[in-house]
Every structure is written in structure tokens, then in C-alpha cells.
Scaffold this motif. Structure first.
Motif, PDB file in Angstrom:
ATOM      1  N   LEU A  35      50.371  46.843  43.689  1.00  0.00           N
ATOM      2  CA  LEU A  35      49.709  45.538  43.652  1.00  0.00           C
ATOM      3  C   LEU A  35      50.736  44.417  43.534  1.00  0.00           C
ATOM      4  N   SER A  36      51.717  44.621  42.683  1.00  0.00           N
ATOM      5  CA  SER A  36      52.749  43.612  42.492  1.00  0.00           C
ATOM      6  C   SER A  36      53.538  43.377  43.776  1.00  0.00           C
ATOM      7  N   SER A  37      53.908  44.439  44.440  1.00  0.00           N
ATOM      8  CA  SER A  37      54.660  44.324  45.692  1.00  0.00           C
ATOM      9  C   SER A  37      53.838  43.617  46.761  1.00  0.00           C
ATOM     10  N   ALA A  38      52.583  43.960  46.838  1.00  0.00           N
ATOM     11  CA  ALA A  38      51.719  43.406  47.871  1.00  0.00           C
ATOM     12  C   ALA A  38      51.437  41.927  47.636  1.00  0.00           C
ATOM     13  N   TYR A  39      51.310  41.531  46.386  1.00  0.00           N
ATOM     14  CA  TYR A  39      50.889  40.163  46.078  1.00  0.00           C
ATOM     15  C   TYR A  39      51.836  39.113  46.665  1.00  0.00           C
ATOM     16  N   ALA A  40      53.121  39.349  46.539  1.00  0.00           N
ATOM     17  CA  ALA A  40      54.103  38.364  46.988  1.00  0.00           C
ATOM     18  C   ALA A  40      54.125  38.204  48.502  1.00  0.00           C
ATOM     19  N   ASN A  41      53.625  39.189  49.205  1.00  0.00           N
ATOM     20  CA  ASN A  41      53.696  39.183  50.669  1.00  0.00           C
ATOM     21  C   ASN A  41      52.318  39.059  51.316  1.00  0.00           C
ATOM     22  N   SER A  42      51.365  38.496  50.591  1.00  0.00           N
ATOM     23  CA  SER A  42      49.984  38.460  51.071  1.00  0.00           C
ATOM     24  C   SER A  42      49.500  37.038  51.321  1.00  0.00           C
ATOM     25  N   THR A  43      48.454  36.955  52.123  1.00  0.00           N
ATOM     26  CA  THR A  43      47.786  35.677  52.340  1.00  0.00           C
ATOM     27  C   THR A  43      46.950  35.338  51.108  1.00  0.00           C
ATOM     28  N   VAL A  44      46.455  34.126  51.052  1.00  0.00           N
ATOM     29  CA  VAL A  44      45.616  33.707  49.929  1.00  0.00           C
ATOM     30  C   VAL A  44      44.380  34.598  49.824  1.00  0.00           C
ATOM     31  N   ALA A  45      43.778  34.920  50.945  1.00  0.00           N
ATOM     32  CA  ALA A  45      42.577  35.771  50.944  1.00  0.00           C
ATOM     33  C   ALA A  45      42.918  37.174  50.429  1.00  0.00           C
ATOM     34  N   GLU A  46      44.050  37.706  50.862  1.00  0.00           N
ATOM     35  CA  GLU A  46      44.463  39.028  50.384  1.00  0.00           C
ATOM     36  C   GLU A  46      44.784  38.984  48.897  1.00  0.00           C
ATOM     37  N   GLN A  47      45.395  37.889  48.441  1.00  0.00           N
ATOM     38  CA  GLN A  47      45.711  37.756  47.021  1.00  0.00           C
ATOM     39  C   GLN A  47      44.441  37.789  46.171  1.00  0.00           C
ATOM     40  N   ALA A  48      43.379  37.174  46.651  1.00  0.00           N
ATOM     41  CA  ALA A  48      42.111  37.201  45.923  1.00  0.00           C
ATOM     42  C   ALA A  48      41.586  38.629  45.822  1.00  0.00           C
ATOM     43  N   GLN A  49      41.699  39.386  46.907  1.00  0.00           N
ATOM     44  CA  GLN A  49      41.264  40.781  46.883  1.00  0.00           C
ATOM     45  C   GLN A  49      42.162  41.617  45.970  1.00  0.00           C
ATOM     46  N   LEU A  50      43.447  41.336  45.980  1.00  0.00           N
ATOM     47  CA  LEU A  50      44.370  42.058  45.096  1.00  0.00           C
ATOM     48  C   LEU A  50      44.055  41.780  43.630  1.00  0.00           C
ATOM     49  N   GLN A  51      43.676  40.552  43.321  1.00  0.00           N
ATOM     50  CA  GLN A  51      43.294  40.219  41.947  1.00  0.00           C
ATOM     51  C   GLN A  51      42.058  41.009  41.536  1.00  0.00           C
ATOM     52  N   GLN A  52      41.113  41.164  42.454  1.00  0.00           N
ATOM     53  CA  GLN A  52      39.916  41.956  42.169  1.00  0.00           C
ATOM     54  C   GLN A  52      40.294  43.418  41.914  1.00  0.00           C
ATOM     55  N   MET A  53      41.203  43.937  42.727  1.00  0.00           N
ATOM     56  CA  MET A  53      41.667  45.321  42.533  1.00  0.00           C
ATOM     57  C   MET A  53      42.352  45.471  41.183  1.00  0.00           C
ATOM     58  N   GLN A  54      43.129  44.447  40.791  1.00  0.00           N
ATOM     59  CA  GLN A  54      43.803  44.481  39.490  1.00  0.00           C
ATOM     60  C   GLN A  54      42.776  44.529  38.364  1.00  0.00           C
ATOM     61  N   GLN A  55      41.704  43.763  38.496  1.00  0.00           N
ATOM     62  CA  GLN A  55      40.655  43.776  37.478  1.00  0.00           C
ATOM     63  C   GLN A  55      39.985  45.147  37.400  1.00  0.00           C
ATOM     64  N   GLU A  56      39.747  45.768  38.548  1.00  0.00           N
ATOM     65  CA  GLU A  56      39.163  47.104  38.556  1.00  0.00           C
ATOM     66  C   GLU A  56      40.095  48.090  37.878  1.00  0.00           C
ATOM     67  N   LEU A  57      41.371  47.968  38.137  1.00  0.00           N
ATOM     68  CA  LEU A  57      42.361  48.848  37.522  1.00  0.00           C
ATOM     69  C   LEU A  57      42.414  48.623  36.009  1.00  0.00           C
TER      70      LEU A  57
END
Length: 61
Positions: A35-57
Motif C-alpha cells: 500500500l505504501s509503495s503504491a500510494y506514492a505512484n497513484s492517481t488521486v482516485a487510486e489513492q482514495a481506493q488505497l485509503q479504503q484498503m488501508q482501513q480494511e486492513l
């Protein structure tokens, strides 16, 4: 093709969510790193989805 790091993060989070209790710590650590690696290289929309995944984790750890 899509964002490879994003796809990898999604896969690791799903693996952590379905991991047995003995493997949860290791699976969660891999997912958090992905998640950390992906966040820095993602679009704003992807970052929002990554934040949701982080919450699930966070809910399972």
C-alpha cells in the motif's frame, strides 16, 4: 495496463483478509508495504481506493 503497484497492493490486501491467524501478521505487513509503495505512484482516485484498503486492513489487524 493499469498501475502495477496498485494491483499488487490490492492483491496483498485480499491475501491478508483471507489469511489464517498464524499468517496474519506476515500477510498484513506485506500488504502495508505494498500500500505504501503504491500510494506514492497513484492517481488521486487510486489513492482514495488505497485509503479504503488501508482501513480494511486496519480492521483485521
Amino acid at each position: 495496463m493499469g498501475n502495477q503497484l496498485f494491483q499488487e497492493a490490492r492483491r496483498f490486501v485480499e491475501m491478508a483478509k483471507s489469511a489464517n491467524p498464524a499468517d496474519l501478521d506476515s500477510a498484513a505487513l506485506k500488504a502495508k508495504n505494498a500500500l505504501s509503495s503504491a500510494y506514492a505512484n497513484s492517481t488521486v482516485a487510486e489513492q482514495a481506493q488505497l485509503q479504503q484498503m488501508q482501513q480494511e486492513l486496519d480492521q483485521i489487524t
